[in-house]
Structures are given as C-alpha cells and as structure tokens.
Enzyme design. Structure first.
Site, short mmCIF file in Angstrom:
data_model
loop_
_atom_site.label_atom_id
_atom_site.label_comp_id
_atom_site.label_asym_id
_atom_site.label_seq_id
_atom_site.Cartn_x
_atom_site.Cartn_y
_atom_site.Cartn_z
N SER A 198 -12.50 -18.69 9.97
CA SER A 198 -13.22 -18.98 11.13
C SER A 198 -13.07 -17.69 11.95
O SER A 198 -12.53 -16.82 11.75
CB SER A 198 -12.57 -20.24 11.82
OG SER A 198 -11.36 -19.83 11.93
N LYS A 199 -14.15 -17.67 12.67
CA LYS A 199 -14.13 -16.52 13.78
C LYS A 199 -12.71 -16.31 14.50
O LYS A 199 -12.53 -15.35 14.83
CB LYS A 199 -15.26 -16.77 14.78
CG LYS A 199 -16.71 -16.53 14.29
CD LYS A 199 -17.50 -16.30 15.37
CE LYS A 199 -18.33 -17.45 15.62
NZ LYS A 199 -19.52 -17.41 16.65
N ARG A 200 -12.27 -17.45 14.68
CA ARG A 200 -11.21 -17.21 15.67
C ARG A 200 -9.80 -16.62 14.74
O ARG A 200 -9.09 -15.97 15.45
CB ARG A 200 -10.37 -18.99 15.75
CG ARG A 200 -10.10 -18.92 17.27
CD ARG A 200 -9.77 -20.39 17.43
NE ARG A 200 -10.76 -21.56 16.74
CZ ARG A 200 -10.61 -22.58 16.18
NH1 ARG A 200 -9.37 -22.95 16.10
NH2 ARG A 200 -11.39 -23.20 15.58
N LYS A 201 -10.06 -16.90 13.36
CA LYS A 201 -8.77 -16.08 12.82
C LYS A 201 -8.95 -14.56 12.23
O LYS A 201 -8.12 -13.88 11.93
CB LYS A 201 -8.44 -16.90 11.67
CG LYS A 201 -7.89 -18.23 12.18
CD LYS A 201 -6.38 -18.63 11.41
CE LYS A 201 -5.77 -19.91 12.08
NZ LYS A 201 -5.52 -20.82 11.22
N MET A 202 -10.35 -14.46 12.05
CA MET A 202 -10.62 -13.11 11.37
C MET A 202 -12.27 -12.66 11.71
O MET A 202 -12.96 -13.80 12.20
CB MET A 202 -10.39 -13.07 10.07
CG MET A 202 -11.45 -14.09 9.32
SD MET A 202 -11.29 -13.43 7.34
CE MET A 202 -9.76 -14.26 6.91
#
Ligand code: GLU
Length: 518
Positions: A254-258
């Site tokens: 997900s965008k949140r993690k990478m």
C-alpha cells in the site's frame, strides 16, 4: 486456440506497480501464444476518474515495453476501449437480461435501502439487498422506468446453493449464492457496475484469459452467473497473488508503507528491465532458476500454471540489488550510456567525447544501484569546475604539498596508462614515507570533489593527463583562495544551507505520506 489477454486499469491516479505486475503477466501470456494483449480503461467510476491518468497508463506500458495490441489511443477492432464510451453495449445487455428474466429494474430509494439495512441490523440478519424488488411485475417496471423514475438494474441471483468456477491456480473456488444478493448491474446514473462491464467487455473483446489480481476472486462467481445468463462461454480465470509488504504480517502493498507508483521507481533510476525482471519473480521463476532474465526469456518460458500463490514480497532491497546487477553487468556500457543520456541532459552535463563517457561509466557502474546514483557518480567526471564542500576543502588543504608535487610529476609523465600511473603514485608515496591514504585522499578530492570515488589510479587514467592536471590546478587554486577554517562566515553559511536543505527535504516527504493515507 488464439489467446487474448487484457489489463483493465481504472484511470484513478498514478499507475500502480500492481498494474505493471498484472500487465506483465498478461502481456507475456499473450506473446507466448502469439495472441493479443488488450488495454481497456475501466473509467465508469466518474467520481474517482482523473483525465490525465489514461496518458499515464499508456506511458507506463510504453516505458516498460509492454505495448498493447489494442486499446485507447492505439486502436483495434473491438473498440472503443474506454468503458465510458461503451454504455450502449451495457444497456443493450442489461435489456436482454431483463427481457429474459435474469435481471430486473429495482426502484428502491436510498432512504428505503437505508431503512432496510437498519432493520436487518436490528434483527441481526445478514446485510445485503433482500430481493424485495424482484416481484414487481415486468410491465410495471417498464412503466415506471418510462416515466423517468430513478432505478438500478439488478441481477436475479439464486438464493440457495453455491456458484463455483475453476481458477487455473486455485482449482475450484466455490461461493454460497446467499452472499451474492442480486448485485447491481446498472447504476441509476446509467453507468454499469464493474461486474456488468467487465463481463460484457471481456466477452465482446474476445478475451480468453482473465488474469487479474487476487482481490477479484470473490467477484468472479457474480461474473460466472452473468456469463451463464448471457449464454456465453467462460474464459480461463487466473487470479494472481497479491504483492506483499516485506513486514512481519506481509500485508498487501500500500501507498502508506512504500512507493507503489511505477513512475516513482522510474524517477529513482530503476531500469524498466530490472523492474520487469523483479515483477517476473513475484510468484514466478524461470524453470532453470536464474535470477536475471529478460522479457523475451520470460515469454519463451512462461507457463501460468507455474505461478505460485505464496504471497510474493515486494522487497525494495531486492529490486535495488537486481537493478544494480543490470547497471553493473547485464547492460553493455554502450547501452548504459544511452540510458544515462536523458539524465545528463537534465543536469546539462555533456561528455567531451563518447569514449571518455564510456570509460567513466565503466568505472563507476559497480558502485551504483540506481541511475540516479550512477549519474551522481558520473557528474564529477563531466563538470568543468569541481565544487568542494567543507570536508573536501579541509582534505585538500591537508594535502597541499602532495598535490603540488603530483602536479609536477604528472606533467612530466609521458604515458598515462595504468602501470605508469600506478608506479608513479606508489613510488611517490614510498618516498614520502606516509600512509597511502594521506596522498590518495587529497588527490581523489581534487579530481572529483568527493571522498567517495573509485580507485585513484583508475580515476587518473580515465580522466587523462590534461584533465588531471587541470583539476589539481583547480584544487591548488581553491587552497590558495583560503579555506573554510580561515573563514568562519562561510562555514556558518554552509551549515545553515545544509540545515535548510534538510528541512526542505523533510517537508517534501510529508505531503506524499499524507496523500498516501487519504
Ligand atoms: N478495473 C479493475 C482494476 O483496476 C479491473 C479488474 C479486472 O481485471 O477485472 O483492478
């Protein structure tokens, strides 16, 4: 049988690495069988639609070399390829389903549906549409629709039993029909839902293999019911494993993690070949197990039944490692020179001649993992004037006497080849009776402005006599102009500029994360 595959991204933002992954596998399967690879844009979600996203998808495919045979802006005999331009097909098929009793118009207002949900919650019943519109007589449905009453079209699904389908990787997948609940096919705004559009389009476009992300497995039984209702043959379904974060829980990337945008990897200087190679190892491997393989290698060996479902991890370290291998020993130095060209132009850097560029590239490439790092390391070779930071200037000052001697010695050296340069430096250091680094470090800094550079002998040989002398001259000049130690103001200004830069970089990172969370 001719194979037709497709990707069907929704144009809602920066193309995602998951789209590149699914695109790669579909492209490879089509090419393996001499078939067609179709690009279709699923742009029926008008709220999330972003007009520029379509061009980005095309650019991504172009950059990766996964050219679609048919698609928007490409052409083909099964178009149009934007779902928003295919509404008549969805309407015609919805009509047909209604006429044949497989679907019906449902007129519940949002308030009624909300009241139904609340009642279901109160009675602890399973949530979902309860089929209340099914029994409105067809003539009445037609009359109310003709009078302009807002409605949706729903699929009439069985209440009992299961719907099963065969997934090439998972075998039989079975879902209780009670979970399907008269799915909406056409929305009240006249746009189709994903389910209707995907089935109609895959059929009309002749798609033989529906290979997509795992998250669509549970939607597939709805599609199967639709295929049956329309009397169409099922395609082969292949649900690819989701790419995972390298965290302990192996959550979906997900965008949140990478970084999940393909563009961000391009901008970091990941090569398209390396990204493809990396994605090709997500759940798949070459039969002979080799780590490095090209798109053509993958096409020649591809067998979708060998895809493994064990949660492939999108490990950035591995991606960078693979990229480094491409930079170091997969691409020829000439091919590499072509790749760095646009980056050099961006920085307004030019090599005096091609051979010099190739030699310099060859020297720095074992030390870079991305094109950006490569260009960073190449820059000192190409600039006319070397910039020295505080640390560099200090090191130059410490080596002033050596630099003066070496300037004379190099000027007198006739042949600038490895052996002669090596011999000159070695005997000089011996005569000075100091550790090697005492002499080499100031020389390295003089030549490149940095302390992190390839071996000094290589540097001198690649740069050649004129450039070496010119750079030593620049260094001696900088020393004579005064060093930061004598100039506290300059030191302070530099420290402030560095702190500002750091703060700016931090600020720039923040909105990205915030956007990722939304
Ligand atoms: N629009 C869907 C997506 O973006 C396509 C799913 C499918 O391939 O059927 O993932």
């Amino acid at each position: 049988m001719s194979v037709v595959t497709r990707i069907a991204p929704s144009p809602t933002g920066d193309p995602h690495v998951g789209t590149a992954y699914v695109g790669l596998f579909n492209y490879v399967l089509a090419r393996r069988h001499g078939g067609r690879f179709v690009l279709r844009l699923e742009d029926t979600d008008r709220q999330r639609y972003q007009p520029e996203a379509e061009a980005r998808v095309l650019q991504m495919l172009e950059w990766l070399g996964l050219r679609a045979d048919e698609g928007p802006g490409i052409g083909g005999s099964h178009g149009p390829y934007r779902q928003s331009e295919r509404l008549e097909h969805y309407h015609a098929h919805a009509e047909r389903l209604i006429d044949e009793g497989h679907a019906y118009r449902a007129f519940e207002t949002p308030e009624e549906l909300e009241a139904m949900r609340l009642e279901q919650r109160r009675l602890a019943h399973d949530p979902g549409y309860d089929g209340r519109g099914r029994n409105v007589p067809v003539a009445e449905q037609a009359r109310r629709a003709a009078a302009g009453e807002a409605h949706v079209v729903r699929l009439r699904t069985p209440d009992e039993g299961d719907t099963a389908f065969h997934d090439l990787l998972r075998g039989e997948v079975r879902i209780p029909n009670a979970e399907i609940r008269d799915t909406v096919l056409l929305k009240s705004d006249g746009y189709p839902t994903y389910h209707l559009a995907v089935v109609v389009d895959d059929h009309l476009m002749g798609v033989t293999h529906v290979m997509r992300a795992e998250e669509w497995v549970t939607s597939t039984p709805i599609h199967v019911l639709l295929y049956r209702a329309l009397g169409w043959e099922l395609p082969t379904f292949v649900h690819l494993p989701l790419l995972r974060n390298p965290d302990a829980n192996k959550t979906k990337i997900s965008k949140r993690k990478m970084d999940t945008s393909v563009e961000s990897y391009r901008a970091q200087g990941i090569l398209s070949e390396a990204l493809l190679n990396f994605l090709g190892t997500m759940g798949w491997s070459m039969p002979d197990g080799r780590e490095i393989f090209s798109l053509d290698d993958m096409i020649a060996a591809f067998d979708p039944t060998r895809i493994s479902l064990g949660g492939p991890v999108f490990d950035l370290k591995r991606l960078r490692h693979l990229n480094a291998r491409y930079l170091r020993d997969v691409l020829s130095v000439e091919a590499l020179a072509e790749r760095v060209q646009p980056w050099l132009e961006e920085r307004e850097l030019r090599a005096a001649d091609e051979d010099y560029l190739l030699d310099a590239l060859d020297l720095v490439r074992p030390r870079a993992e991305t094109l950006v790092e490569l260009v960073d390391q190449l820059t000192p070779f190409l600039v006319e004037r070397i910039a020295y930071d505080v640390d560099a200037r200090r090191r130059l000052a410490a080596g002033q006497a050596y630099l003066e001697d070496l300037e004379r010695a190099f000027a007198a050296l006739e042949w600038f080849d490895d052996d002669d340069v090596d011999e000159l430096l070695r005997s000089y250091v011996q005569r000075q009776a100091v550790p090697m680094g005492k002499v080499m470090m100031p020389l390295r800094v003089a030549l490149t402005g940095t302390t992190q550079a390839p071996g000094v002998v290589d540097l001198v040989v690649v740069m050649g006599k004129d450039r070496t002398l010119d750079r030593i001259g620049q260094a001696l000049q900088a020393i004579s102009e005064g060093l930061p130690d004598d100039d506290p103001d300059r030191l302070k200004a530099e420290a402030e500029a560095a702190a500002k830069e750091e703060a700016r970089a931090k600020r720039n990172r923040r909105p990205l994360n915030a956007a990722g969370r939304s």
